[in-house]
Motif scaffolding. Sequence first.
Motif, PDB file in Angstrom:
ATOM      1  N   PRO A 295       0.729  -1.268   0.078  1.00  0.00           N
ATOM      2  CA  PRO A 295      -0.093   0.082  -0.026  1.00  0.00           C
ATOM      3  C   PRO A 295       0.820   1.201   0.061  1.00  0.00           C
ATOM      4  CG  PRO A 295      -0.790  -1.427   1.451  1.00  0.00           C
ATOM      5  CD  PRO A 295       0.636  -2.070   1.206  1.00  0.00           C
ATOM      6  N   LEU A 296       0.412   2.290  -0.575  1.00  0.00           N
ATOM      7  CA  LEU A 296       0.960   3.631  -0.307  1.00  0.00           C
ATOM      8  C   LEU A 296       1.187   4.073   0.821  1.00  0.00           C
ATOM      9  CD1 LEU A 296       2.139   6.237  -2.251  1.00  0.00           C
ATOM     10  CD2 LEU A 296      -0.181   6.909  -2.238  1.00  0.00           C
ATOM     11  N   GLN A 297       2.172   4.353   1.175  1.00  0.00           N
ATOM     12  CA  GLN A 297       2.377   5.140   2.489  1.00  0.00           C
ATOM     13  C   GLN A 297       2.119   6.471   2.501  1.00  0.00           C
ATOM     14  OE1 GLN A 297       3.451   3.365   5.299  1.00  0.00           O
ATOM     15  NE2 GLN A 297       3.547   1.501   3.866  1.00  0.00           N
ATOM     16  N   ILE A 298       0.988   6.870   2.923  1.00  0.00           N
ATOM     17  CA  ILE A 298       0.709   8.211   3.005  1.00  0.00           C
ATOM     18  C   ILE A 298       1.494   9.239   4.039  1.00  0.00           C
ATOM     19  CG2 ILE A 298      -1.246  10.012   3.176  1.00  0.00           C
ATOM     20  CD1 ILE A 298      -2.964   7.597   2.148  1.00  0.00           C
ATOM     21  N   PRO A 299       2.123  10.090   3.815  1.00  0.00           N
ATOM     22  CA  PRO A 299       3.130  11.024   4.762  1.00  0.00           C
ATOM     23  C   PRO A 299       2.068  11.689   5.638  1.00  0.00           C
ATOM     24  CG  PRO A 299       3.243  11.905   2.660  1.00  0.00           C
ATOM     25  CD  PRO A 299       2.496  10.665   2.150  1.00  0.00           C
ATOM     26  N   HIS A 300       2.115  11.905   6.825  1.00  0.00           N
ATOM     27  CA  HIS A 300       1.553  12.611   7.751  1.00  0.00           C
ATOM     28  C   HIS A 300       1.826  14.200   7.683  1.00  0.00           C
ATOM     29  CE1 HIS A 300      -0.279   9.053   9.717  1.00  0.00           C
ATOM     30  NE2 HIS A 300       0.905   8.476   9.725  1.00  0.00           N
ATOM     31  N   GLU A 301       1.022  14.803   8.398  1.00  0.00           N
ATOM     32  CA  GLU A 301       1.567  16.306   8.359  1.00  0.00           C
ATOM     33  C   GLU A 301       2.853  16.440   8.681  1.00  0.00           C
ATOM     34  OE1 GLU A 301      -0.061  20.529   9.986  1.00  0.00           O
ATOM     35  OE2 GLU A 301      -1.343  18.695  10.092  1.00  0.00           O
ATOM     36  N   ASP A 302       3.709  17.184   7.961  1.00  0.00           N
ATOM     37  CA  ASP A 302       5.187  17.587   8.627  1.00  0.00           C
ATOM     38  C   ASP A 302       4.898  18.261   9.891  1.00  0.00           C
ATOM     39  OD1 ASP A 302       6.176  16.176   6.547  1.00  0.00           O
ATOM     40  OD2 ASP A 302       6.254  17.876   5.180  1.00  0.00           O
TER      41      ASP A 302
END
Length: 471
Positions: A295-302
């Motif tokens: 699955p695509l690793q969706i980055p969290h808010e920086d």
Amino acid sequence: MPGAAAPFLRPQRRAWPERPAGRRRPPTEQRAQAAPAERRVAPLAAAAEAGEEPLLRGIFEISKRSCDVVLSARRLRWSPILPESPTGFHNRPKSLKVFVNPSSHRREATHVYYDQVAPLFKLADIKTDVTVTEYEGHALSVLKECELQAFDGVVCVGGDGSVSEVAHGLLLKAQIDAGKDIDYIPTPVRAPVPLGVIPAGTTNILAYTLYGIKHAVTATLHIIMGHIQPVDVCTFSTPSKLLRFGFSAMFGFGARTLALAEKHRWMPSNQRKDFAFIKTLADLKPEECELSFLPLQIPHEDSPENDRKKKEKTKKEGSKDQWHKIQGHFLNVSIMAIPCLCSMAPRGLAPNTRLNNGSMALIAVQNTSRTEFIKHLKRYASVKNQFNFPFVETYTVQEVKVQPRLKSGLDAREDMCLNAASAEGNHPWNIDGDLMKEASEVHVRVHPQLINLYGVNTDDLESSQATCNCI
């Protein structure tokens, strides 16, 4: 166009110097200066007032003046640009390598190029080196030996299969020049020059996705103006070798349909595709296989806190890569790195993905009745959600592995009548409208923005009111 003759019109390449004081101005220029300021209406506004939607707009040279030109359904309008300082043309090509597939669709690609495309390239002072392909793989063999540094871009005039071959050849040439092992390329290098797509096929998925329409002149103008769009590309490989580069693939129904159509190439293009579609639907059979995907690793808010937690989690787990597996009988499996718009699916075969967001759409259609499967297919042509069925699963992924299960006994004998390729252990794949047969596991990876294509991101055009239904 009003008047007996239109002035010479050419896409603008640079700003022109000021005209000497004593030089006579062209009639169109005199009229533009003589008109009161309040009557010098911009072409776009004038078109709106007349109830005409603009189809195309750009900066062109008319009588050595930079002009804002607007094409509508009824007329062509222009007005001088003041101050005369056009910018943004640094991507405009001066030399192009062109491939024309004379066998595409109704064998019309040659006429499309020489009647509609070549004259525009000539007006734009673009030099071309044209290869009319004579057999499947011809473009690939030429590109392997081509000195690409001599060109600003490569153009393909043909259908989806032709474009797929040229894109594969362009990227394969880049790997060879970079000294890569072409049997295993985990991190391929980018294509050195952009690829232009002139639609001359049946479905023209890439053209629809890039331009929103199948129109050779529109595609040509995007190339002339140097509109560049970075696009994600997939690699398709087995455990031992690279199979090809591509943008989308289907396994199951979509591949079986293409394989059957290829066996009836003696039929006209539209007829054989309709025949293959109906015949494959009548003989609808699922493929037993195992799908493994990352699955695509969706980055969290920086933020510093999120970054610290992410690092701690990575240390504890050792790796963030968590593969998922599903196994069963599937009527169709689609893997697409681009939305894949076409006339039969105006929202796209994979409407939830984008041209360059670094992900692929995995669409798995599990075994169901023929009636329910047809309902699913019909949804592609409507505004309804084609995935809103209990037998359809969708995922946003980075990698996919498809492992077919070989059939035995009665199932194998039955399948032999339907698809000789499967009986031999070679399962058909539809990669960008091109047929590929493979017996072993196929590993698909997405590589963000691996190639530049001439065109635009149609997502940016959704709010535009311009239409092209008159062309």
